[in-house]
Design an enzyme around this catalytic site. Structure first.
Site, PDB file in Angstrom:
ATOM      1  CG  ASN A 139      -2.021  -1.045   1.104  1.00 28.51           C
ATOM      2  OD1 ASN A 139      -2.566  -1.271   0.029  1.00 28.51           O
ATOM      3  ND2 ASN A 139      -2.340  -1.702   2.205  1.00 28.51           N
ATOM      4  CB  ILE A 140       3.684   2.383   2.133  1.00 28.33           C
ATOM      5  CG1 ILE A 140       2.883   2.332   3.434  1.00 28.33           C
ATOM      6  CG2 ILE A 140       4.668   3.555   2.151  1.00 28.33           C
ATOM      7  CD1 ILE A 140       3.705   1.968   4.655  1.00 28.33           C
ATOM      8  CG  ASP A 159       6.063  -7.294  -3.320  1.00 24.87           C
ATOM      9  OD1 ASP A 159       5.948  -8.505  -3.068  1.00 24.87           O
ATOM     10  OD2 ASP A 159       5.596  -6.396  -2.593  1.00 24.87           O
ATOM     11  CB  THR A 215       9.889   4.985   5.253  1.00 25.30           C
ATOM     12  OG1 THR A 215       9.434   4.500   3.985  1.00 25.30           O
ATOM     13  CG2 THR A 215      10.522   6.360   5.076  1.00 25.30           C
ATOM     14  NE  ARG A 217       8.658  -3.025  11.019  1.00 28.02           N
ATOM     15  CZ  ARG A 217       7.784  -2.034  10.941  1.00 28.02           C
ATOM     16  NH1 ARG A 217       8.146  -0.857  10.444  1.00 28.02           N
ATOM     17  NH2 ARG A 217       6.547  -2.200  11.356  1.00 28.02           N
ATOM     18  CG  ASP A 241      10.965   7.460   9.938  1.00 32.18           C
ATOM     19  OD1 ASP A 241      11.294   8.382  10.719  1.00 32.18           O
ATOM     20  OD2 ASP A 241       9.835   6.933   9.959  1.00 32.18           O
ATOM     21  CD  GLU A 246      13.093   2.040  15.252  1.00 36.17           C
ATOM     22  OE1 GLU A 246      12.025   2.302  15.837  1.00 36.17           O
ATOM     23  OE2 GLU A 246      13.179   1.989  14.016  1.00 36.17           O
ATOM     24  CG  HIS A 266       9.942   4.286  13.589  1.00 37.09           C
ATOM     25  ND1 HIS A 266      10.223   2.991  13.970  1.00 37.09           N
ATOM     26  CD2 HIS A 266       8.920   4.198  12.689  1.00 37.09           C
ATOM     27  CE1 HIS A 266       9.403   2.162  13.335  1.00 37.09           C
ATOM     28  NE2 HIS A 266       8.599   2.875  12.554  1.00 37.09           N
ATOM     29  N   GLY A 268       7.430   8.260  10.424  1.00 36.96           N
ATOM     30  CA  GLY A 268       6.733   8.190   9.146  1.00 36.96           C
ATOM     31  C   GLY A 268       5.226   8.102   9.278  1.00 36.96           C
ATOM     32  CB  ALA A 269       3.031   5.759  10.898  1.00 40.76           C
TER      33      ALA A 269
END
Length: 295
Positions: A139-140, A159, A215, A217, A241, A246, A266, A268-269
Protein backbone atom coordinates in the site's frame (compact mmCIF):
# COMPACT_ATOMS: atom_id res chain seq x y z
CA UNK A 1 -14.92 -5.84 27.59
CA UNK A 2 -11.75 -4.08 28.72
CA UNK A 3 -9.68 -2.41 26.01
CA UNK A 4 -6.09 -1.55 26.91
CA UNK A 5 -4.41 1.19 24.87
CA UNK A 6 -0.77 0.30 25.47
CA UNK A 7 0.88 2.80 23.13
CA UNK A 8 0.25 6.30 21.74
CA UNK A 9 -2.93 6.66 19.68
CA UNK A 10 -5.09 9.69 18.93
CA UNK A 11 -6.54 11.26 22.07
CA UNK A 12 -10.07 10.87 20.73
CA UNK A 13 -9.79 7.07 20.58
CA UNK A 14 -10.76 6.17 24.18
CA UNK A 15 -14.11 7.94 23.89
CA UNK A 16 -14.73 6.42 20.45
CA UNK A 17 -14.06 2.90 21.77
CA UNK A 18 -16.09 3.36 24.96
CA UNK A 19 -19.16 2.01 23.14
CA UNK A 20 -17.53 -1.43 23.35
CA UNK A 21 -16.74 -1.32 27.07
CA UNK A 22 -14.16 0.10 29.44
CA UNK A 23 -11.05 1.71 27.95
CA UNK A 24 -7.81 2.18 29.88
CA UNK A 25 -4.16 3.05 29.34
CA UNK A 26 -3.13 1.54 32.69
CA UNK A 27 -0.51 -1.06 31.76
CA UNK A 28 -0.91 -2.60 35.21
CA UNK A 29 -4.26 -3.93 33.99
CA UNK A 30 -2.70 -5.98 31.17
CA UNK A 31 -3.92 -9.22 32.76
CA UNK A 32 -7.54 -8.02 32.66
CA UNK A 33 -7.60 -6.78 29.07
CA UNK A 34 -9.75 -8.47 26.44
CA UNK A 35 -8.37 -6.26 23.65
CA UNK A 36 -4.88 -4.74 23.52
CA UNK A 37 -3.93 -1.91 21.18
CA UNK A 38 -0.23 -1.44 20.43
CA UNK A 39 1.92 0.39 17.93
CA UNK A 40 5.69 -0.08 17.49
CA UNK A 41 6.83 0.58 21.06
CA UNK A 42 5.19 -2.40 22.75
CA UNK A 43 6.62 -5.82 21.93
CA UNK A 44 3.96 -8.52 22.23
CA UNK A 45 6.42 -11.30 22.99
CA UNK A 46 5.59 -14.71 24.46
CA UNK A 47 6.22 -13.29 27.93
CA UNK A 48 3.98 -10.29 27.26
CA UNK A 49 1.19 -12.48 25.90
CA UNK A 50 1.43 -14.79 28.92
CA UNK A 51 0.76 -11.79 31.16
CA UNK A 52 -2.33 -10.93 29.10
CA UNK A 53 -4.32 -13.88 30.44
CA UNK A 54 -7.74 -12.72 29.17
CA UNK A 55 -6.67 -11.25 25.84
CA UNK A 56 -8.64 -12.26 22.75
CA UNK A 57 -7.46 -9.60 20.31
CA UNK A 58 -4.26 -7.65 19.70
CA UNK A 59 -4.40 -4.82 17.16
CA UNK A 60 -1.16 -3.30 15.94
CA UNK A 61 -1.88 0.27 14.85
CA UNK A 62 0.28 0.40 11.75
CA UNK A 63 1.56 -1.89 9.03
CA UNK A 64 4.29 -4.27 10.23
CA UNK A 65 3.53 -6.98 12.77
CA UNK A 66 7.06 -8.10 13.55
CA UNK A 67 6.67 -6.84 17.14
CA UNK A 68 4.03 -9.54 17.79
CA UNK A 69 4.84 -13.21 18.33
CA UNK A 70 2.18 -14.25 15.84
CA UNK A 71 2.69 -17.99 16.20
CA UNK A 72 2.33 -17.86 19.98
CA UNK A 73 -0.68 -15.55 19.78
CA UNK A 74 -2.38 -18.04 17.46
CA UNK A 75 -1.48 -20.89 19.80
CA UNK A 76 -3.18 -19.00 22.64
CA UNK A 77 -6.29 -18.38 20.55
CA UNK A 78 -5.61 -14.66 20.22
CA UNK A 79 -6.52 -12.83 17.04
CA UNK A 80 -3.64 -10.58 15.96
CA UNK A 81 -4.19 -8.01 13.25
CA UNK A 82 -3.09 -4.55 12.12
CA UNK A 83 -4.34 -1.45 10.30
CA UNK A 84 -2.71 -1.95 6.90
CA UNK A 85 -4.41 0.84 4.95
CA UNK A 86 -4.25 3.74 7.40
CA UNK A 87 -0.55 4.56 7.33
CA UNK A 88 0.01 4.49 3.57
CA UNK A 89 -0.51 8.24 2.90
CA UNK A 90 1.65 9.39 5.83
CA UNK A 91 4.59 7.03 5.27
CA UNK A 92 4.53 7.53 1.50
CA UNK A 93 4.73 11.31 1.97
CA UNK A 94 7.59 10.87 4.45
CA UNK A 95 9.53 8.69 2.01
CA UNK A 96 8.99 11.16 -0.79
CA UNK A 97 9.87 14.12 1.42
CA UNK A 98 13.20 12.46 2.20
CA UNK A 99 13.77 11.81 -1.49
CA UNK A 100 12.98 15.42 -2.41
CA UNK A 101 15.14 16.80 0.36
CA UNK A 102 18.10 14.81 -0.93
CA UNK A 103 17.65 15.78 -4.58
CA UNK A 104 17.33 19.44 -3.58
CA UNK A 105 20.18 19.19 -1.05
CA UNK A 106 17.95 20.71 1.65
CA UNK A 107 20.02 19.31 4.53
CA UNK A 108 23.30 20.42 2.93
CA UNK A 109 22.06 23.95 2.28
CA UNK A 110 20.61 24.23 5.77
CA UNK A 111 23.82 22.99 7.39
CA UNK A 112 26.12 25.25 5.37
CA UNK A 113 23.92 28.33 5.83
CA UNK A 114 23.95 27.82 9.60
CA UNK A 115 27.74 27.56 9.39
CA UNK A 116 27.86 30.96 7.68
CA UNK A 117 28.58 29.57 4.20
CA UNK A 118 26.96 30.69 0.95
CA UNK A 119 27.08 27.44 -1.07
CA UNK A 120 25.35 28.85 -4.12
CA UNK A 121 27.68 27.08 -6.55
CA UNK A 122 26.59 23.66 -5.28
CA UNK A 123 23.96 22.48 -7.72
CA UNK A 124 20.72 20.69 -6.94
CA UNK A 125 19.27 17.88 -9.03
CA UNK A 126 15.73 17.11 -10.17
CA UNK A 127 13.72 13.93 -9.75
CA UNK A 128 12.21 14.09 -13.24
CA UNK A 129 13.78 11.54 -15.57
CA UNK A 130 15.44 9.61 -12.73
CA UNK A 131 14.82 5.94 -12.01
CA UNK A 132 13.20 4.92 -8.73
CA UNK A 133 13.40 1.32 -7.53
CA UNK A 134 10.80 0.28 -4.98
CA UNK A 135 11.64 -2.71 -2.80
CA UNK A 136 8.21 -3.99 -1.84
CA UNK A 137 5.04 -2.93 -3.61
CA UNK A 138 2.39 -2.81 -0.91
CA UNK A 139 0.00 0.00 0.00
CA UNK A 140 2.74 2.49 0.93
CA UNK A 141 5.00 1.78 -2.03
CA UNK A 142 2.07 2.09 -4.43
CA UNK A 143 1.42 5.63 -3.18
CA UNK A 144 5.12 6.45 -3.56
CA UNK A 145 4.91 5.16 -7.13
CA UNK A 146 2.01 7.53 -7.87
CA UNK A 147 3.97 10.48 -6.46
CA UNK A 148 7.10 9.52 -8.37
CA UNK A 149 5.19 9.21 -11.64
CA UNK A 150 3.73 12.67 -11.09
CA UNK A 151 7.30 13.98 -10.83
CA UNK A 152 8.24 12.31 -14.10
CA UNK A 153 10.29 9.48 -12.64
CA UNK A 154 10.65 6.02 -14.12
CA UNK A 155 9.37 3.55 -11.51
CA UNK A 156 10.40 -0.07 -11.20
CA UNK A 157 9.89 -2.49 -8.35
CA UNK A 158 10.68 -5.86 -6.85
CA UNK A 159 8.09 -7.73 -4.80
CA UNK A 160 8.03 -11.52 -4.88
CA UNK A 161 4.30 -11.54 -4.07
CA UNK A 162 3.22 -9.14 -6.83
CA UNK A 163 2.80 -10.51 -10.35
CA UNK A 164 1.43 -7.46 -12.17
CA UNK A 165 1.28 -3.71 -11.67
CA UNK A 166 0.05 -0.65 -13.51
CA UNK A 167 2.25 1.57 -11.33
CA UNK A 168 5.72 0.11 -11.77
CA UNK A 169 7.76 -2.09 -14.05
CA UNK A 170 8.25 -5.31 -12.10
CA UNK A 171 11.73 -6.78 -11.94
CA UNK A 172 12.38 -10.50 -11.31
CA UNK A 173 15.07 -10.00 -8.67
CA UNK A 174 16.25 -7.41 -6.17
CA UNK A 175 19.47 -7.11 -8.15
CA UNK A 176 17.58 -6.28 -11.32
CA UNK A 177 15.48 -3.67 -9.51
CA UNK A 178 18.41 -1.73 -8.05
CA UNK A 179 21.03 -2.13 -10.77
CA UNK A 180 20.26 1.09 -12.70
CA UNK A 181 18.35 2.96 -9.98
CA UNK A 182 19.09 6.56 -9.05
CA UNK A 183 16.86 6.25 -5.97
CA UNK A 184 15.84 3.19 -3.97
CA UNK A 185 12.89 3.35 -1.57
CA UNK A 186 12.41 0.47 0.86
CA UNK A 187 8.97 -0.74 1.92
CA UNK A 188 9.63 -4.24 3.19
CA UNK A 189 8.43 -6.15 6.24
CA UNK A 190 11.16 -7.64 8.39
CA UNK A 191 11.49 -11.39 7.80
CA UNK A 192 14.44 -13.80 7.69
CA UNK A 193 14.43 -13.31 3.91
CA UNK A 194 14.61 -9.50 4.10
CA UNK A 195 17.16 -9.41 6.93
CA UNK A 196 20.00 -7.13 5.76
CA UNK A 197 18.69 -7.23 2.20
CA UNK A 198 20.67 -4.06 1.54
CA UNK A 199 24.20 -5.35 2.09
CA UNK A 200 27.70 -4.96 0.71
CA UNK A 201 27.15 -7.54 -2.04
CA UNK A 202 23.98 -5.86 -3.30
CA UNK A 203 25.51 -2.38 -3.13
CA UNK A 204 28.31 -3.56 -5.44
CA UNK A 205 25.67 -4.29 -8.09
CA UNK A 206 24.27 -0.75 -7.99
CA UNK A 207 25.70 1.06 -11.02
CA UNK A 208 24.64 4.66 -10.29
CA UNK A 209 25.71 5.20 -6.66
CA UNK A 210 22.07 5.75 -5.68
CA UNK A 211 20.27 7.43 -2.82
CA UNK A 212 18.57 4.90 -0.53
CA UNK A 213 15.49 5.80 1.51
CA UNK A 214 14.28 3.42 4.22
CA UNK A 215 10.90 3.98 5.85
CA UNK A 216 10.24 0.26 6.22
CA UNK A 217 12.24 -1.73 8.76
CA UNK A 218 15.74 -0.94 10.00
CA UNK A 219 16.90 -4.55 10.13
CA UNK A 220 16.40 -4.85 6.37
CA UNK A 221 19.62 -2.81 6.05
CA UNK A 222 23.16 -3.78 6.98
CA UNK A 223 23.98 -0.44 8.58
CA UNK A 224 27.73 -1.07 8.63
CA UNK A 225 27.73 -1.94 4.92
CA UNK A 226 25.81 1.25 4.12
CA UNK A 227 28.19 3.34 6.24
CA UNK A 228 31.19 1.81 4.48
CA UNK A 229 29.61 2.43 1.06
CA UNK A 230 28.84 6.08 1.90
CA UNK A 231 32.43 6.69 2.98
CA UNK A 232 33.76 4.96 -0.13
CA UNK A 233 31.49 7.01 -2.40
CA UNK A 234 29.55 3.95 -3.59
CA UNK A 235 26.27 5.48 -2.33
CA UNK A 236 25.33 9.13 -2.72
CA UNK A 237 23.10 9.48 0.34
CA UNK A 238 21.12 7.43 2.84
CA UNK A 239 17.85 8.60 4.40
CA UNK A 240 16.35 6.55 7.20
CA UNK A 241 13.38 6.75 9.53
CA UNK A 242 14.01 3.27 10.98
CA UNK A 243 16.93 1.52 12.68
CA UNK A 244 18.16 -1.95 13.60
CA UNK A 245 17.75 -0.96 17.25
CA UNK A 246 15.44 1.83 18.36
CA UNK A 247 16.22 4.39 19.47
CA UNK A 248 19.63 4.02 17.81
CA UNK A 249 22.85 4.56 19.72
CA UNK A 250 24.70 7.60 18.41
CA UNK A 251 27.98 6.08 19.57
CA UNK A 252 27.41 2.51 18.35
CA UNK A 253 25.44 2.92 15.13
CA UNK A 254 27.96 3.37 12.27
CA UNK A 255 25.60 5.60 10.29
CA UNK A 256 26.14 8.43 12.75
CA UNK A 257 29.75 8.60 11.64
CA UNK A 258 28.71 9.45 8.08
CA UNK A 259 28.10 12.89 6.62
CA UNK A 260 25.66 12.04 3.83
CA UNK A 261 22.85 10.68 5.99
CA UNK A 262 19.45 12.13 6.86
CA UNK A 263 17.91 10.82 10.07
CA UNK A 264 14.37 10.98 11.46
CA UNK A 265 13.08 9.27 14.64
CA UNK A 266 10.64 6.68 13.20
CA UNK A 267 7.92 9.26 12.59
CA UNK A 268 6.73 8.19 9.15
CA UNK A 269 3.31 7.20 10.46
CA UNK A 270 3.09 9.91 13.10
CA UNK A 271 0.86 12.43 11.38
CA UNK A 272 -2.26 13.73 13.11
CA UNK A 273 -4.32 12.62 10.15
CA UNK A 274 -2.90 9.11 10.25
CA UNK A 275 -3.60 8.66 13.95
CA UNK A 276 -7.24 9.47 13.22
CA UNK A 277 -7.30 6.95 10.37
CA UNK A 278 -5.69 4.29 12.57
CA UNK A 279 -8.28 4.96 15.28
CA UNK A 280 -11.11 4.52 12.79
CA UNK A 281 -9.64 1.28 11.45
CA UNK A 282 -9.23 0.00 15.03
CA UNK A 283 -12.88 0.86 15.71
CA UNK A 284 -14.05 -0.87 12.53
CA UNK A 285 -11.99 -3.99 13.33
CA UNK A 286 -13.39 -4.34 16.84
CA UNK A 287 -16.93 -3.72 15.60
CA UNK A 288 -16.61 -6.35 12.86
CA UNK A 289 -15.11 -9.02 15.13
CA UNK A 290 -17.67 -8.30 17.83
CA UNK A 291 -20.51 -8.64 15.33
CA UNK A 292 -19.04 -11.95 14.17
CA UNK A 293 -18.87 -13.15 17.78
CA UNK A 294 -15.12 -13.61 17.70
CA UNK A 295 -14.44 -11.33 20.68
Amino acid sequence: MLILIADAFDKSLPEKLSVFGEVTDDIARLGEADVILIRSKTKATKEYIDKAAKCRLIIRGGVGMDNIDLAYAKEKGIIATNTPKSSAPAVAEMAFALMLSTASKVCFYDRTMKAGEWAKKTKRSELGGKTLALLGLGNIAKRVAVLATAFGMKVQAYDKYVTSSDLAELKPTVEDAVRDADYISMHLPYTPETDKMINAELIKKMEKKPVIINTGRGKCVDEQAVADALKAGDLTWFCTDVYSSEPPSVTDNPLFGCENVTFSPHVGANSNENLLRIGQEVYDTIAKLKEEGKI
